[in-house]
Write an enzyme that holds these catalytic residues in place. Structure first.
Site, mmCIF file in Angstrom:
data_model
loop_
_atom_site.group_PDB
_atom_site.id
_atom_site.type_symbol
_atom_site.label_atom_id
_atom_site.label_comp_id
_atom_site.label_asym_id
_atom_site.label_seq_id
_atom_site.Cartn_x
_atom_site.Cartn_y
_atom_site.Cartn_z
ATOM 1 C CE LYS A 69 -22.820 4.520 10.507
ATOM 2 N NZ LYS A 69 -23.059 5.625 9.731
ATOM 3 C CG ASP A 101 -25.715 7.105 7.165
ATOM 4 O OD1 ASP A 101 -26.608 7.116 8.258
ATOM 5 O OD2 ASP A 101 -24.676 7.323 7.569
#
Ligand code: ATR
Length: 278
Positions: free
Chosen positions: A70, A106
């Site tokens: 990520k 997220d």
């Protein structure tokens, strides 16, 4: 002869077999009756850049990015959302022309899940975030976006929490676990982002006697779905929010980019993922 290609996306991770993202995206493809594919891409760290650069040749419109890539994928993007840049991590990739865009959904998933189950979270004045890893960064970002200015991040590794605080120009307070009880009486929204309480991990224990009426407790852990933290919170009469909804909601923007339709998080989808978790 040119064979028409179906739109494809993938989840890039290492390992990646455990990913629940294919269940989610294949459910939405089926629901819309779309021809498309969502695949697993198990890519070792040293091959990440080459793989990301080869996405168009491989016929991918983009994909999700998961552990451990990520952060490393960030400099490989041509354009980042302000959110992804601030959080320092990308979980969703898509192309606009030749340009590779990166976002961190997220934060959106977190907010959408709380909006579903405890919409009054937006009125919270003081939030406590347990943990200072990648998920915590996205959540603190979402809390700030929602206008919640009094945030305390409680972490075992103080240096990690302090470095994020410095990077974000003191956007929150930092505390250690020993002084958690000093902040709890003032907290209206408590979020666990640590792995404590996850299947096979130690439980998360709190001094509940110091908590205040009206507290909302959210655990982003979703295996098990009802963690001991949530059970204890419910036993004390507090509103609780499970973590699975964050996973489901964070997936939606990617699907819209790759397949051109805005999907819904339904009870049927939730059950499907729950069945897969077992
Ligand atoms: P994620 O991307 O899911 O946030 P992460 O970046 O690995 O995962 O972060 C895990 C978080 O859980 C960290 O805040 C970690 O604390 P440290 O920074 O001190 O390592 C926290 N954590 C994991 N195991 C823990 C434990 N046994 N006790 C307290 N905190 C723990």
């Amino acid at each position: 002869m040119n064979i028409p290609q179906i739109p494809r996306a993938c989840v890039i991770g290492w390992p990646v077999k455990h990913s629940r993202s294919p269940i989610i995206h294949n459910y939405w493809l089926k629901t819309f009756g779309l021809a498309g594919a969502y695949e697993l891409a198990e890519i070792e760290p040293e091959h990440l850049a080459a793989f990301v650069h080869s996405l168009p040749q491989k016929g991918y419109r983009g994909g999700n990015v998961t552990v451990p890539h990520k952060e490393e994928v960030l400099p490989l993007c041509d354009h980042l959302t302000a959110r992804a840049r601030a959080i320092g991590a990308v979980n969703t990739l898509w192309f606009e022309g030749d340009m590779l865009h990166g976002d961190n959904t997220d934060a959106l998933g977190f907010a959408a899940n709380l909006d579903d189950y405890a919409p009054e979270w937006r009125k919270a004045r003081r939030a406590m975030v347990l943990g200072a890893g990648g998920a915590a960064r996205a959540i603190v970002y979402a809390l700030r976006e929602a206008g919640i200015e009094q945030i305390v991040v409680v972490n075992r590794d103080q240096a990690r929490a302090q470095s994020l605080k410095t990077l974000w120009h003191g956007a929150f307070n930092v505390a250690d676990w020993a002084s958690l009880g000093d902040y709890l009486p003032e907290t209206d929204l408590l979020i666990n982002t640590t792995s404590l309480g996850m299947k096979g991990q130690p439980p998360l224990l709190l001094p509940w006697e110091t908590t205040r009426a009206g507290l909302i407790v959210h655990d982003i852990v979703y295996v098990p779905l009802e963690t001991d933290l949530l059970k204890a919170a419910r036993a004390h009469g507090y509103k609780t929010v499970e973590g699975l909804g964050m996973l489901l909601h964070q997936a939606a923007p990617g699907f819209a980019h790759w397949f051109g339709r805005t999907p819904q998080v339904t009870a049927e989808l939730r059950q499907l993922v729950l069945d897969a978790i077992g």
